[in-house]
Design a protein around this motif. Structure first.
Motif, PDB file in Angstrom:
ATOM      1  N   VAL A   1      -6.152   4.670  16.036  1.00  0.00           N
ATOM      2  CA  VAL A   1      -6.389   3.780  14.883  1.00  0.00           C
ATOM      3  C   VAL A   1      -5.561   2.528  15.091  1.00  0.00           C
ATOM      4  CG1 VAL A   1      -6.133   3.475  12.391  1.00  0.00           C
ATOM      5  CG2 VAL A   1      -6.780   5.716  13.305  1.00  0.00           C
ATOM      6  N   THR A   2      -6.181   1.369  14.973  1.00  0.00           N
ATOM      7  CA  THR A   2      -5.424   0.117  15.087  1.00  0.00           C
ATOM      8  C   THR A   2      -5.206  -0.444  13.688  1.00  0.00           C
ATOM      9  OG1 THR A   2      -7.376  -1.266  15.249  1.00  0.00           O
ATOM     10  CG2 THR A   2      -6.463  -0.374  17.324  1.00  0.00           C
ATOM     11  N   VAL A   3      -4.139  -1.230  13.554  1.00  0.00           N
ATOM     12  CA  VAL A   3      -3.765  -1.748  12.229  1.00  0.00           C
ATOM     13  C   VAL A   3      -3.687  -3.269  12.282  1.00  0.00           C
ATOM     14  CG1 VAL A   3      -2.005  -1.711  10.421  1.00  0.00           C
ATOM     15  CG2 VAL A   3      -2.467   0.360  11.753  1.00  0.00           C
ATOM     16  N   ASP A   4      -4.254  -3.903  11.297  1.00  0.00           N
ATOM     17  CA  ASP A   4      -4.277  -5.362  11.166  1.00  0.00           C
ATOM     18  C   ASP A   4      -2.904  -5.857  10.684  1.00  0.00           C
ATOM     19  OD1 ASP A   4      -4.715  -7.977  10.286  1.00  0.00           O
ATOM     20  OD2 ASP A   4      -6.761  -7.526   9.580  1.00  0.00           O
ATOM     21  N   PRO A   5      -2.290  -6.845  11.384  1.00  0.00           N
ATOM     22  CA  PRO A   5      -0.966  -7.333  10.958  1.00  0.00           C
ATOM     23  C   PRO A   5      -0.959  -7.867   9.528  1.00  0.00           C
ATOM     24  CG  PRO A   5      -1.759  -8.536  12.913  1.00  0.00           C
ATOM     25  CD  PRO A   5      -2.794  -7.526  12.587  1.00  0.00           C
ATOM     26  N   ASP A   6      -2.108  -8.327   9.034  1.00  0.00           N
ATOM     27  CA  ASP A   6      -2.166  -8.889   7.675  1.00  0.00           C
ATOM     28  C   ASP A   6      -1.928  -7.844   6.582  1.00  0.00           C
ATOM     29  OD1 ASP A   6      -2.595 -11.332   8.682  1.00  0.00           O
ATOM     30  OD2 ASP A   6      -4.721 -11.473   8.117  1.00  0.00           O
ATOM     31  N   LEU A   7      -1.887  -6.577   6.961  1.00  0.00           N
ATOM     32  CA  LEU A   7      -1.697  -5.531   5.943  1.00  0.00           C
ATOM     33  C   LEU A   7      -0.224  -5.320   5.595  1.00  0.00           C
ATOM     34  CD1 LEU A   7      -4.295  -3.046   7.378  1.00  0.00           C
ATOM     35  CD2 LEU A   7      -4.326  -3.944   5.035  1.00  0.00           C
ATOM     36  N   LEU A   8       0.661  -5.928   6.377  1.00  0.00           N
ATOM     37  CA  LEU A   8       2.098  -5.657   6.230  1.00  0.00           C
ATOM     38  C   LEU A   8       2.591  -5.793   4.788  1.00  0.00           C
ATOM     39  CD1 LEU A   8       4.848  -4.972   7.499  1.00  0.00           C
ATOM     40  CD2 LEU A   8       5.117  -7.396   8.043  1.00  0.00           C
ATOM     41  N   ASP A   9       2.125  -6.822   4.074  1.00  0.00           N
ATOM     42  CA  ASP A   9       2.662  -7.056   2.730  1.00  0.00           C
ATOM     43  C   ASP A   9       1.837  -6.413   1.614  1.00  0.00           C
ATOM     44  OD1 ASP A   9       4.793  -8.543   3.723  1.00  0.00           O
ATOM     45  OD2 ASP A   9       3.497 -10.326   3.894  1.00  0.00           O
ATOM     46  N   THR A  10       0.772  -5.702   1.975  1.00  0.00           N
ATOM     47  CA  THR A  10      -0.047  -5.137   0.899  1.00  0.00           C
ATOM     48  C   THR A  10      -0.021  -3.612   0.936  1.00  0.00           C
ATOM     49  OG1 THR A  10      -2.005  -5.375   2.303  1.00  0.00           O
ATOM     50  CG2 THR A  10      -1.542  -7.140   0.752  1.00  0.00           C
ATOM     51  N   ARG A  11      -0.763  -3.039   1.879  1.00  0.00           N
ATOM     52  CA  ARG A  11      -0.815  -1.569   1.978  1.00  0.00           C
ATOM     53  C   ARG A  11      -0.626  -1.261   3.446  1.00  0.00           C
ATOM     54  NH1 ARG A  11      -2.385   2.032  -1.887  1.00  0.00           N
ATOM     55  NH2 ARG A  11      -3.131   4.050  -1.168  1.00  0.00           N
ATOM     56  N   PRO A  12       0.651  -1.270   3.902  1.00  0.00           N
ATOM     57  CA  PRO A  12       0.915  -1.412   5.330  1.00  0.00           C
ATOM     58  C   PRO A  12       0.652  -0.171   6.177  1.00  0.00           C
ATOM     59  CG  PRO A  12       2.970  -1.257   4.111  1.00  0.00           C
ATOM     60  CD  PRO A  12       1.884  -1.307   3.089  1.00  0.00           C
ATOM     61  N   TYR A  13       0.576   1.028   5.575  1.00  0.00           N
ATOM     62  CA  TYR A  13       0.580   2.211   6.431  1.00  0.00           C
ATOM     63  C   TYR A  13      -0.702   3.021   6.350  1.00  0.00           C
ATOM     64  CZ  TYR A  13       5.487   0.977   6.390  1.00  0.00           C
ATOM     65  OH  TYR A  13       6.655   0.293   6.481  1.00  0.00           O
TER      66      TYR A  13
END
Lengths: 564, 512
Positions: A95-107
């Protein structure tokens, strides 16, 4: 506290024996659970779980795991957990994670299962587990939301992205047309229920596969296709998103262990983060992060008040599904993968207590002497009560919460100094009383059929905003009494105050006072040691009219704390 | 029906003694011979008839004559015939209109009076049409009528008391209907005639043998004591079975009395009472009890937030720092903590105290070792008010501190509560869960009336709680659900009743 439904037949089959209700109730105490009810027809047991730190017990599989261990069955070892030292290969399952998620729902965490067709009981229990974990442990999905998918339809890597709400659309579960993410929030029941979690974000969390096939819009709703798991599906993909990584890993562990107990093979999934987490940028789930916990036998024996041997302690822990070993006076335990509630050695001690059996601890009385004592306020109020009763007064007891109508408007006083509840359940319970007098008048208003004369009193608390206190409020013990009868008034109350204060051995004087609650010229303040200790007089007819009272009333209120 | 002759009312006694066996008795005869008024007479008859001492023998219609207004004026001023005769006799002959004018009577009345007397040749008319007396005296009819008028001023005249002649005259001057124009009105009354029953005869003998006369004393008065007159008479016996009048005393509220009993019980067991304000901070209401600020453990109870003042000025140190550190990483308590950033603004948030344990925690910084504390304190919960939930209610809580207290002393304490406070002999302990105790124990008891139920929750304070508040010894914490026992004690099944404003309901309520 969560309540779950368990199919009785499954429970007893897995436990290996059928239990009577009272046997079950007794066994359930090992899981701090209670039999809350039964649906005889459907063969369903309703069970309430009391320990909010044990989310692993909120499923049939988890409850059975605990209870069968307690009955002596060997506890299973789970061999699919990666650790900081040993990491399983996941192959294409990434699963890859978008860096833009860091401040919202990061995990996000995820794993897959295979090897067995999903049957009806498994599906029901999985949905129930998901609901309980996300609602109670995941704080109504804000901290943890979980999705289950048909793994066969997914092409890895799965992408956890931050999506533009207006430009992204999909067909959500229980819908037949494509909606963009804003429409999902506005138009679907789940969107309306949970939309507040993401609404303020500029981009919304979103999960697709490598081909852009939509899995879900967490924490709101799955897609209608990949996210609609059915009986007969052979392979599942499970993901959890949220704000606290440890809680997510822990929850994933619980679900993985439940499914493993049910006969599924767990297939690990690797999450690749573009930012640092407390477990690094690459994380393979299921993941075991707990450290060993320890407690000294001295502390065990001291807290339990019993001379347990290390072997007894280890045996007790084993019944609780906890492996441990003894070395140099201490017990070291391996925290089970599905648990995360060993904060302090006392938590191990409690497991030893339960595992050892409550019946084996003999009650013993504390052997030290302590003098019993009432508060000075209580003793003083008892004296006052006795005098009031001697003067023919009936003691009353009232609620401390009331309405603006009763406490303020009917009394014709300002709202100044009243303690108001910010989140009242109803306007009837919106203010803390500042005086007992409205309570007494309420009695009079509902008691015109009671034989006269009416003489009632209460000694109780009242509270008000008080800037001179660090807390900003003061709570006082007041005595208030009311007399309602033909031909009685100021003079009778004045006599009673005189009697009361004489027998309480307090000197006092009176002072004229203007107060909107009383008839002008028929009210006075009671002054004790230079301070205003109370007020009394004939209640203003407008106040009586406001209450719908047809009998003249005189009242008095005295601050007992000030007299003390 | 058991009747005690001593309990008869003096009116009954007098009537019974008045009537002989076989006598017929009526209201009229009692009024005449015993001096009763009609009310007393009717009362005595109805009592005696109800007791079966008198029975109705028969009814008879009696005729009475009552003066009308006209009759009263005739009785005072004289009959028109009488007056004309006397006028003419004294002043000599005069015309009829002249006589009517002098007497102030209508010419019609004057004319009929003249006609009556002329017929009997007592008056006549001379040549000049003047009325002249022809006789020395009035005729017997008029004199008799006059006597009847006089008698009528004293009260009703019964027909039976009149002679034949009088009766004949009375008939002429009385009317049954339209009697305003006649001196007398004719009345017909049904009179009941009673006789003694056999039971009545027995009681008459009983009265006589006991020398009861109906003149016995009622109340003992100051005067009798002063003059010693009480020595000369008997006192009337009272019927002790008559339901007494209701009394409305000054009185404790029974629920409060029950709480007082529990307090006294706990004091007798060596507990010292604590108390505190209704408004608390999140710090004391939850944080100090090691309930993580944003964890589901705080779902256990929803609290009422105070609008103003929304926050306390500060939280006492070093407790704030210690509690915050315990939450974040365990501080020096041996715990790993909850592992989150403690919110020092939220901790000052004001709420209405939602659990009594708050005061147990607040007592820790000032607690003696060893010691026992308790409090019965008002708490507030965000709940829909119904039969089992109040907007505010009492909780009974406490702690025991000591170097040597442990799980077994906790069990001993719970057993003591079960026996002393709940009157239970059988006790069952089961593991429980509270965020602030570890281990946690629920105590179930077999109540003599309610059967098995959960009496309370308890445990040993987590070191994160006790150490952060300055206590290094184990602290047993307990809470008792006494409202259920209070309801049973008061015969109620609705918590709202405990705080009812209804005066009558509180007056009637009592403990079992």
């Amino acid at each position: 506290m969560p309540k779950i439904e368990v199919v009785a037949e499954n429970l007893y089959r897995t436990l290996g024996k059928r239990l009577t209700d009272s046997e079950l109730e007794s066994l359930l105490t090992a899981a701090k659970a209670e039999l809350d009810g039964k649906d005889e027809e459907a063969g369903i047991l309703k069970i309430e779980l009391n320990d909010t730190n044990r989310p692993d017990l909120w499923s049939t599989a988890g409850l059975v795991r605990q209870l069968s261990g307690y009955l002596g069955r060997d506890v299973r070892c789970y061999d699919f957990f990666s650790t900081s030292e040993e990491v399983f290969e996941t192959g294409e399952r990434v699963v890859t994670v978008d860096p833009d998620l860091l401040d919202t729902r990061p995990y996000i965490v995820a794993f897959a299962v295979s090897g067995k067709a999903v049957d009806e009981p498994t599906l029901m229990d999985l949905i129930q587990t998901q609901e309980k974990l996300c609602w109670n442990y995941g704080r109504k999905r804000s901290a943890i939301a979980m999705g289950v998918y048909r793994s066969d339809l997914i092409t890895y890597p799965v992408r956890y992205v931050a999506a533009d709400p207006l430009k992204t659309s999909f067909i959500p579960l229980q819908s037949d047309r494509e909606l963009n993410l804003v429409e999902v929030l506005d138009q679907t029941p789940k969107g309306q229920e949970f939309g507040h979690i993401v609404r303020d974000f500029t981009k919304y969390p979103f999960i697709t596969d490598d081909n852009g096939k939509v899995l879900s819009f967490p924490p709101i709703i799955n897609s209608a296709e990949v996210g609609a798991v059915q009986v007969g599906d052979n392979r599942l993909f499970i993901e959890l998103t949220g704000t606290e990584l440890k809680a997510l890993i822990h929850t994933a562990s619980i679900v993985a262990c439940d499914l493993a107990d049910d006969g599924f093979t767990i297939e690990p999934v690797k999450i690749i983060y573009p930012y640092d987490t407390e477990f690094g940028r690459e994380l393979v789930i299921p993941y075991y992060f707990q450290s060993p916990a320890a407690v000294s036998m001295k502390d065990v024996c001291k807290l339990l008040g019993a001379a347990l041997s290390p072997d007894e302690a280890l045996a007790a822990l084993r019944r609780m599904g906890v492996f441990g070993l003894h070395d140099s006076g201490s017990i070291y335990v391996t925290v089970p993968e599905y648990r995360n509630d060993f904060l302090h050695p006392v938590d191990i001690i409690e497991d030893i207590m339960i595992g050892h059996g409550m019946d084996r601890f003999e009650p013993e009385m504390p052997d030290f002497f302590t003098p019993g004592r009432l508060t000075a306020e209580e003793e003083f109020s008892r004296k006052a009560k006795e005098i009031m009763i001697g003067m023919g007064y009936q003691e009353m007891m009232y609620n401390y919460l009331g309405s603006a109508r009763d406490f303020i408007h009917r009394m014709m006083v300002s709202s100044e100094g009243f303690i108001q509840v910010e989140n009242p359940m109803s306007e009837n319970y919106e203010y803390v009383r500042k005086s007992i007098i409205p309570s007494l008048l309420q009695s009079e208003a509902v008691s015109s059929n009671a034989v006269y004369p009416h003489r009632i009193f209460e000694i109780g608390k009242a509270a008000y905003a008080d800037g001179s206190e660090p807390s900003g409020t003061s709570t006082k013990n007041y005595l208030a009494f009311l007399q309602a009868e033909r031909g009685s008034g100021f003079n009778q109350i004045a006599s009673q105050i005189s009697g009361l204060l004489y027998y309480l051995s307090r000197e006092y004087s009176l002072k004229d006072v203007q107060d909107s609650r009383f008839i002008p010229g028929r009210a006075a303040e009671v002054i004790c040691a230079g301070k205003t200790a109370g007020i009394f007089g004939e209640v203003h007819p407008q106040v009586l009219e406001n209450w719908g009272i047809q009998m003249p009333c005189s009242v008095c209120e005295i601050d007992l704390d000030l007299l003390l | 029906m058991d009747i005690d002759v001593r309990n008869l009312h003096p009116l009954e006694v007098k009537v019974l003694l008045h009537i002989g066996p076989g006598d017929e008795i009526t209201a009229q005869s009692v009024i005449e011979s015993l001096g009763f008024n009609i009310g007393q007479c009717n009362q005595a008859f109805s009592w005696l008839e109800a007791k079966g001492f008198l029975a109705e023998h028969s009814r008879k219609t009696r005729t009475y004559y009552e003066l009308t207004e006209l009759g009263s004026s005739y009785a005072e001023a004289g009959l028109p015939a009488e007056r004309i005769f006397t006028l003419v006799r004294n002043q000599g002959p005069m015309t009829l209109p002249e006589a009517a004018g002098q007497l102030g009577i209508s010419s019609k009345d004057a004319g009929s009076a003249y006609g009556q007397l002329a017929k009997m040749r007592v008056l006549g008319m001379d040549d000049e049409k003047r009325v002249t007396a022809l006789s020395e005296s009035l005729p017997d009819e008029v004199r008799t009528a006059r006597d009847l008028l006089n008698k009528g001023t004293e009260g009703l005249i019964e027909e039976a008391s009149l002679g034949e002649h009088e009766r004949w005259i009375m008939h002429a001057i009385s009317k049954k209907r339209g009697a305003a124009a006649a001196p007398f009105r004719t009345l017909e009354r049904d009179e009941v005639i009673y006789t003694l029953t056999d039971l009545g005869k027995k009681f008459v003998q009983e009265l006589v043998s006991r020398e009861i006369t109906g003149d016995e004393y009622g109340e003992l008065t100051q005067e009798m004591l002063a003059k010693g007159t009480w020595k000369h008479q008997q006192f009337r016996s009272y019927n002790v079975h008559i339901p007494p009048a209701r009394i409305i005393p000054g009185r404790r509220n029974p629920y409060n009395a029950y709480l007082t009993w529990v307090k006294d019980k706990l004091v007798s067991l060596g507990f010292e009472e604590f108390d505190g304000p209704l408004v608390e901070t999140e710090f004391w209401n939850g944080d100090a009890l090691f309930m993580p600020q944003f964890h589901s453990a705080r779902d256990i109870h929803d609290v009422y937030y105070v609008k103003n003042p929304s926050h306390a000025a500060y939280i006492d140190q070093p407790y704030l720092d210690q509690v915050a550190a315990a939450h974040e990483h365990g501080w020096t308590t041996g715990s790993r903590g909850w592992g989150y950033a403690f919110d020092r603004n939220f901790t000052r948030r004001q709420v209405l105290r939602s659990q009594g344990t708050v005061l147990s925690a607040k007592t820790l910084p000032i607690a003696k070792v060893p010691s026992k504390y308790f409090g019965i304190v008002r708490c507030f919960r965000y709940d829909q008010v119904d039969a089992t939930h109040g907007a505010d209610f009492y909780q009974t809580e406490g702690i025991v501190l000591g170097e040597k207290v442990n799980l077994r002393t906790l069990l001993g304490l719970l057993k003591m509560f079960a026996e002393e406070v709940a009157g239970a002999q059988e006790v069952k302990y089961v593991p429980g869960y509270f965020p602030f105790t570890e281990p946690s124990i629920e105590v179930h008891i077999k109540h003599p009336k309610l059967g098995w139920f959960e009496l309370g929750g308890s445990g040993i304070f987590r070191p994160e709680v006790s150490k952060s508040l300055g206590v290094d010894v184990p602290v047993l914490a307990w809470g008792l659900g006494i409202d259920r026992m209070a309801l049973m004690h008061l015969g109620l099944n609705d918590l709202r009743e405990l705080f009812t404003p209804d005066i009558e309901r509180v007056r009637l309520r009592r403990g079992k």
